[in-house]
Design a protein around this motif. Structure first.
Motif, PDB file in Angstrom:
ATOM      1  N   THR A  57       6.136  71.054  22.931  1.00 39.37           N
ATOM      2  CA  THR A  57       7.503  70.952  23.474  1.00 39.37           C
ATOM      3  C   THR A  57       7.697  71.928  24.627  1.00 39.37           C
ATOM      4  OG1 THR A  57       8.393  70.275  21.323  1.00 39.37           O
ATOM      5  CG2 THR A  57       9.951  71.166  22.917  1.00 39.37           C
ATOM      6  N   HIS A  58       7.229  73.157  24.468  1.00 44.58           N
ATOM      7  CA  HIS A  58       7.340  74.150  25.538  1.00 44.58           C
ATOM      8  C   HIS A  58       6.532  73.730  26.763  1.00 44.58           C
ATOM      9  CE1 HIS A  58       8.380  77.437  22.378  1.00 44.58           C
ATOM     10  NE2 HIS A  58       9.439  76.726  22.739  1.00 44.58           N
ATOM     11  N   LEU A 112       5.961  70.607  27.694  1.00 43.99           N
ATOM     12  CA  LEU A 112       6.708  69.540  28.365  1.00 43.99           C
ATOM     13  C   LEU A 112       7.902  70.091  29.133  1.00 43.99           C
ATOM     14  CD1 LEU A 112       6.746  66.728  25.626  1.00 43.99           C
ATOM     15  CD2 LEU A 112       5.297  66.856  27.662  1.00 43.99           C
ATOM     16  N   GLU A 113       8.451  71.203  28.655  1.00 42.28           N
ATOM     17  CA  GLU A 113       9.635  71.789  29.288  1.00 42.28           C
ATOM     18  C   GLU A 113       9.281  72.841  30.338  1.00 42.28           C
ATOM     19  OE1 GLU A 113      11.766  73.267  25.952  1.00 42.28           O
ATOM     20  OE2 GLU A 113      12.480  71.285  25.305  1.00 42.28           O
ATOM     21  N   SER A 151       4.376  72.774  12.789  1.00 37.22           N
ATOM     22  CA  SER A 151       5.529  73.292  13.517  1.00 37.22           C
ATOM     23  C   SER A 151       5.097  74.107  14.734  1.00 37.22           C
ATOM     24  CB  SER A 151       6.392  74.145  12.583  1.00 37.22           C
ATOM     25  OG  SER A 151       7.464  74.725  13.276  1.00 37.22           O
ATOM     26  N   PHE A 190       1.146  65.177  17.809  1.00 36.94           N
ATOM     27  CA  PHE A 190       2.356  66.000  17.913  1.00 36.94           C
ATOM     28  C   PHE A 190       3.549  65.127  17.532  1.00 36.94           C
ATOM     29  CE2 PHE A 190      -0.647  67.313  21.174  1.00 36.94           C
ATOM     30  CZ  PHE A 190      -0.768  68.674  20.947  1.00 36.94           C
ATOM     31  N   SER A 191       4.653  65.779  17.205  1.00 37.24           N
ATOM     32  CA  SER A 191       5.897  65.032  16.968  1.00 37.24           C
ATOM     33  C   SER A 191       7.035  65.751  17.685  1.00 37.24           C
ATOM     34  CB  SER A 191       6.195  64.914  15.468  1.00 37.24           C
ATOM     35  OG  SER A 191       6.394  66.180  14.881  1.00 37.24           O
ATOM     36  N   LYS A 192       7.988  64.959  18.140  1.00 32.50           N
ATOM     37  CA  LYS A 192       9.132  65.509  18.875  1.00 32.50           C
ATOM     38  C   LYS A 192      10.347  64.660  18.526  1.00 32.50           C
ATOM     39  CE  LYS A 192      10.285  67.117  23.555  1.00 32.50           C
ATOM     40  NZ  LYS A 192      11.685  66.628  23.638  1.00 32.50           N
ATOM     41  N   ASN A 233       3.714  71.697  17.377  1.00 34.76           N
ATOM     42  CA  ASN A 233       4.783  70.939  18.036  1.00 34.76           C
ATOM     43  C   ASN A 233       5.587  71.818  19.000  1.00 34.76           C
ATOM     44  OD1 ASN A 233       4.120  68.566  16.700  1.00 34.76           O
ATOM     45  ND2 ASN A 233       5.544  68.935  15.018  1.00 34.76           N
ATOM     46  N   ASP A 234       5.793  73.087  18.621  1.00 30.96           N
ATOM     47  CA  ASP A 234       6.505  74.014  19.510  1.00 30.96           C
ATOM     48  C   ASP A 234       5.736  74.215  20.810  1.00 30.96           C
ATOM     49  OD1 ASP A 234       8.576  74.335  17.757  1.00 30.96           O
ATOM     50  OD2 ASP A 234       7.867  76.234  16.927  1.00 30.96           O
ATOM     51  N   LYS A 256       2.438  65.665  31.050  1.00 31.40           N
ATOM     52  CA  LYS A 256       3.894  65.493  31.135  1.00 31.40           C
ATOM     53  C   LYS A 256       4.245  64.157  31.777  1.00 31.40           C
ATOM     54  CE  LYS A 256       8.130  67.706  32.766  1.00 31.40           C
ATOM     55  NZ  LYS A 256       8.726  68.870  33.465  1.00 31.40           N
TER      56      LYS A 256
END
Length: 538
Positions: free
Chosen positions: A281-282, A284-285, A274, A353-355, A277-278, A410
């Motif tokens: 995700t951060h 990518l954003e 978790s 990773f997973s999203k 993955n966080d 990205k």
């Protein structure tokens, strides 16, 4: 307690086994007296029935029927006081008991049935109490090994010492997770037999044994459960008999402790997953404030930001639209965990990773080549085959172009998703789709940044002025001029200036560059250099 052990207690030492002597290994769980002729419907497995045979003295056929019924219901045996109401057991009954390996015991006359029952139950309870004490002590030993941080391998070593057999722990995907004192050939045999020869719809206390002819080896398999699900199999390289209670109980206690240890490991892995993955995700954003922050966070997950990467994005081929969201997500999570475990055990460097419904694999490599892509294709094909085998579903992958470092992931992620989507639009399943470069920007991304910077500097060398604002205006004018196919009037229109102003600026650009903007090679180089400026934010 076995019949043979029960007959060793003082009150039963003077008994004789008059039939079914080969059945003395039968287990005795309880002892009961026969006080009525209609006892058959009330018989229980592993029950020793004792009687004076008063109700059967004039019905020898009824005694035969009783023996057959008790053997069928897996009773432990029958104890009869002969020389009282029944002088001797009929020959037909003895013959049948011998065939069925069902013990018939001649009880001593001097002891009452009540005394025999009481002493027998006392012996059985004492044995059970001793077994319970042993179980608790064994469980404590195994638990202490885990609590002290020794881990499952040390527990298996201890269990192996206690039972005298080597042990292999195999997960639910028939993959050895711990294999002390075993060899690859043995593991291959076990995996093949588990995969092809057995259906594991077992209860939590069931185990079974099987033998292999070529090496004359017997294996015993105990299922390991975590949260109601089958994690795998504790495989003993030897025969464990159901009648060997202490050994069976020892293994079961080890299995219970292993189950809790595995659940603990699973919880820790979920937390780590978790957090990882966080972070991705951060990233990518664009949630991080600087490349330095990204670099520091990436180190926590052993990601080298200056290494080149290829991004692989996978998604299950959803064929059953009736599946609920929760069940589908649970299935996705299970398969992604499987993929992560497979990659973890490999020698290649891949970050997982997973999203949502996507899994992301970052392949770390030094250079891109046809061999690299062939290797990636082979790796993904192998994963697809294993997922199809274990989960009866299919998965497809999209593969990006080569990314020079982690900071460009990205764009690589977008490429891999685009490749994945292209395959799905053609209604394919279990496919591997490679992203194809669409424009010059994508081509430039495949070139090392240092080389791009060198090309930019070489092309625009000398293009500097004392006034930075003037330099930017000249670059903008030259860029628009080239985009409008060298049309001065159109350039002036787009820049909202007079055409003479455009001519003046272009002449100054040529003076700074020392080159003519009418030369095709020069304009091509400048176009590329201006694209590099945009790409690298120079």
């Amino acid at each position: 307690m076995k019949i043979a052990d029960l007959l060793k207690i003082p009150i039963l030492r003077n008994t004789n086994i008059i039939a079914g002597a080969t059945g003395t290994e039968r287990e005795v769980f309880t002892v009961n007296m026969m006080d009525a002729p209609d006892i058959i419907p009330y018989l229980k497995p592993n029950e020793l029935l004792i009687t004076t045979a008063y109700h059967l003295k004039d019905h020898p056929d009824a005694l035969l029927e009783l023996v057959e019924a008790m053997a069928e219901q897996n009773c432990a045996g029958l104890g009869i006081k002969t020389k009282r109401f029944v002088q001797e057991v009929p020959e037909k009954v003895i013959e049948t008991a011998n065939q069925l390996a069902f013990p018939i015991i001649e009880l001593p006359l001097e002891q009452s049935l009540g005394e025999i029952v009481n002493h027998s139950l006392h012996a059985i309870l004492n044995q059970r109490a001793n077994e319970l004490t042993y179980v608790m002590e064994t469980h404590k030993q195994f638990t202490n090994l885990i609590m002290d941080g020794k881990g499952i391998p040390k527990l298996l070593d201890r269990l192996s010492e206690m039972i005298g057999f080597p042990i292999v722990l195999i997960n639910q995907y028939l993959k050895p997770t711990s294999q002390p004192n075993s060899n690859s050939k043995t593991l291959t045999i076990i995996k093949q037999l588990l995969a092809e020869g057995f259906n594991f719809s077992l209860s939590k206390t069931t185990f079974f044994s099987f033998s292999v002819l070529f090496n004359k080896q017997t294996y015993s398999v105990f299922p390991i459960y975590t949260s109601g699900k089958n994690f795998g199999y504790l495989t003993i390289l030897g025969e464990i008999k159901e009648s060997d209670h202490l050994t069976t109980l020892t293994i079961e206690q080890a299995a219970n402790v292993i189950s809790f240890a595995l659940m603990q490991e699973h919880t820790l892995k979920q937390h780590e997953r978790s957090v990882r993955n966080d972070f991705f995700t951060h990233f990518l954003e664009d949630a991080f404030s600087s490349q330095e922050e990204i670099t520091n966070r990436a180190k926590e997950f052993s990601i080298q930001v200056n290494k080149p990467y290829i991004c692989l994005v996978g998604k299950l081929d959803e064929t059953n639209t009736n599946t609920s969201y929760s069940k589908l997500q649970q299935k996705i999570d299970t398969i992604f965990e499987f993929i992560e475990e497979e990659l973890f055990d490999s020698t290649i460097s891949i970050h997982f990773f997973s999203k949502g419904k996507l899994c992301i694999l970052l392949y770390e490599g030094e250079e891109v080549s046809s061999d690299t892509m062939d290797f990636i294709t082979e790796l993904l094909r192998e994963l697809q085959t294993k997922i199809s085998t274990h989960f009866e579903t299919t998965i497809s992958f999209g593969v990006s172009n080569f990314s020079q470092n982690f900071f460009h992931i990205k764009n690589a992620f977008i490429e891999a998703k685009s490749a994945l989507k292209e395959g799905s639009l053609s209604r394919k399943t279990q496919y591997i789709s490679f992203y194809r470069t669409k424009d010059i920007i994508e081509l430039l991304r495949a070139i090392p940044q240092e080389d791009l910077k060198n090309f930019y500097t070489y092309t625009l060398q000398g293009f500097t002025t004392a006034n930075k604002e003037e330099e930017n205006i000249l670059l903008q004018t030259m860029s628009v001029y080239l985009e409008t196919h060298c049309q001065i009037s159109e350039t002036a229109k787009r820049l909202y200036v007079h055409r003479n102003t455009v001519i003046y600026r272009l002449e100054k650009c040529e003076d700074l560059l020392g080159k003519s903007l009418k030369d095709a090679d020069t304009t091509l180089q400048i176009r590329i250099a201006l694209r590099i400026k945009t790409l690298l934010n120079l």
